[in-house]
Design an enzyme around this catalytic site. Structure first.
Site, mmCIF file in Angstrom:
data_model
loop_
_atom_site.group_PDB
_atom_site.id
_atom_site.type_symbol
_atom_site.label_atom_id
_atom_site.label_comp_id
_atom_site.label_asym_id
_atom_site.label_seq_id
_atom_site.Cartn_x
_atom_site.Cartn_y
_atom_site.Cartn_z
ATOM 1 N N TYR A 52 0.820 -1.202 0.000
ATOM 2 C CA TYR A 52 0.000 0.000 0.000
ATOM 3 C C TYR A 52 0.865 1.268 0.000
ATOM 4 O O TYR A 52 1.810 1.381 0.781
ATOM 5 C CB TYR A 52 -0.912 0.036 1.217
ATOM 6 N N SER A 218 -13.778 -3.148 -0.070
ATOM 7 C CA SER A 218 -14.596 -2.400 -1.046
ATOM 8 C C SER A 218 -16.088 -2.561 -0.766
ATOM 9 O O SER A 218 -16.860 -2.948 -1.639
ATOM 10 C CB SER A 218 -14.271 -2.832 -2.482
ATOM 11 N N PRO A 219 -16.543 -2.246 0.460
ATOM 12 C CA PRO A 219 -17.943 -2.469 0.825
ATOM 13 C C PRO A 219 -18.932 -1.527 0.157
ATOM 14 O O PRO A 219 -20.146 -1.744 0.279
ATOM 15 C CB PRO A 219 -17.941 -2.260 2.341
ATOM 16 N N VAL A 228 -18.541 3.899 -6.597
ATOM 17 C CA VAL A 228 -19.437 3.512 -5.510
ATOM 18 C C VAL A 228 -20.892 3.521 -5.978
ATOM 19 O O VAL A 228 -21.268 4.279 -6.870
ATOM 20 C CB VAL A 228 -19.274 4.449 -4.294
ATOM 21 N N GLU A 234 -28.287 8.350 -11.275
ATOM 22 C CA GLU A 234 -28.576 8.774 -12.642
ATOM 23 C C GLU A 234 -27.407 8.611 -13.607
ATOM 24 O O GLU A 234 -27.541 8.882 -14.789
ATOM 25 C CB GLU A 234 -29.033 10.237 -12.660
#
Length: 316
Positions: A52, A218-219, A228, A234
């Protein structure tokens, strides 16, 4: 904050994990504020990986530089890191595992990791090499517990042919909209339905049977880093339709339970009896507070399945 006991350990852990993969460019003060806010919200679990930050151990080093812990404070936190991803290949050799853990400990400024995960499956894995590394780390007091990430049941069983320590965690991708882990079992035996394809080899049930804690990364993602789904009313992304119906249900339930949409997205995961932890990637203390509030919401079966259907999953 909902808490769980990690099976095969004496660790009592928060249902929310704060992932530290995005802190590389934050100041010491910002990192301190993020960690303090998480701890105030009840988060005791912090997730790292050696890769990371864009350079080896970069985010671990930023954490170590920003967070000063007394021995007593360190004992109250669960610090987890991962090993095995290298530039262009995966590496579960004993040599790499041992060297990387030493570098993680130095970067984090700690004497031990509470949990070490094998990051992504190395198809060239030799279980005996992993076992030798784990034995060395355990006996030296450098790692207390071990697990995996993104592994199938078969890959876990292969490791267990040599590894003596319990493998207590498997960190996998999971959100309401990216849920093959759960959705395939709901639609089992349905010919012609893509949802019924088991892409995880029965991982959910395997984990429950064998006492492995699942951690959901990645919830809030639609798919694999596709953006997300929260607030996606839209816009279109590639071939993926938006999630207006899902957001409508989320907003309704958020109002009913007095939490934010983030809280409901978390509650959908923590409601599952598998006791799945949620790994947040946020750098915003307020988002951690919202997630913590959601972890304590106990959705009804009807509400849970309503969200499941609104996300586009099928109930046969």
């Amino acid at each position: 904050m909902k808490t769980y006991t990690l099976a095969q350990t004496d660790l009592n852990v928060s249902s929310i994990i704060l992932g530290m993969m995005r802190i590389s460019n934050m100041s010491n003060g910002e990192i301190q504020q993020l960690v303090d806010g998480a701890r105030d919200a009840g988060v005791t679990f912090f997730d790292h990986a050696d890769v990371y930050g864009g350079a080896p151990h970069r985010c671990e080093a930023r954490f170590g530089e920003a967070i000063s812990l007394t021995a007593a404070e360190r004992e109250k936190l669960i610090i987890q890191s991962k090993v095995g991803i290298r530039e262009g290949f995966f590496d579960f050799s004993a040599e790499h595992i041992l060297a990387s853990v030493d570098q993680s400990l130095a970067a984090l400024k700690t004497d031990y990791l509470d949990v070490l995960l094998l990051h992504r499956p190395d198809t060239l894995v030799e279980p005996e090499e992993v076992a030798a590394a784990f034995d060395t780390l355990k006996s030296a007091g450098k790692v207390r517990h071990f697990g995996v990430s993104n592994h199938t049941p078969g890959q876990v069983e292969l490791l267990k042919t040599a590894v003596k320590q319990p493998l207590i965690v498997n960190q996998v991708q999971l959100s309401i909209t990216h849920a093959p882990l759960i959705a395939s079992g709901v639609a089992a035996n349905m010919a012609g339905l893509d949802q019924s394809i088991d892409r995880d080899n029965g991982l959910l049930d395997y984990s429950r049977i064998n006492g492995m804690m699942l951690q959901a990364w990645s919830p809030f993602q639609k798919g694999f880093f596709d953006g997300v789904f929260l607030g996606d009313n839209e816009n279109f992304l590639g071939d993926n339709e938006n999630f207006a119906d899902l957001n409508g249900v989320i907003d309704e339930l958020a109002k009913a339970y007095g939490v934010t949409p983030t809280g409901i997205a978390v509650a959908w995961i923590t409601r599952h009896p598998a006791k799945i932890q949620v790994v947040l990637g946020t750098t915003k203390p307020g988002r951690v507070v919202e997630a913590a509030a959601g972890s304590s919401v106990s959705l009804t079966r009807e509400e849970w399945y309503r969200l499941f259907r609104a996300a586009g999953h099928t109930l046969p």
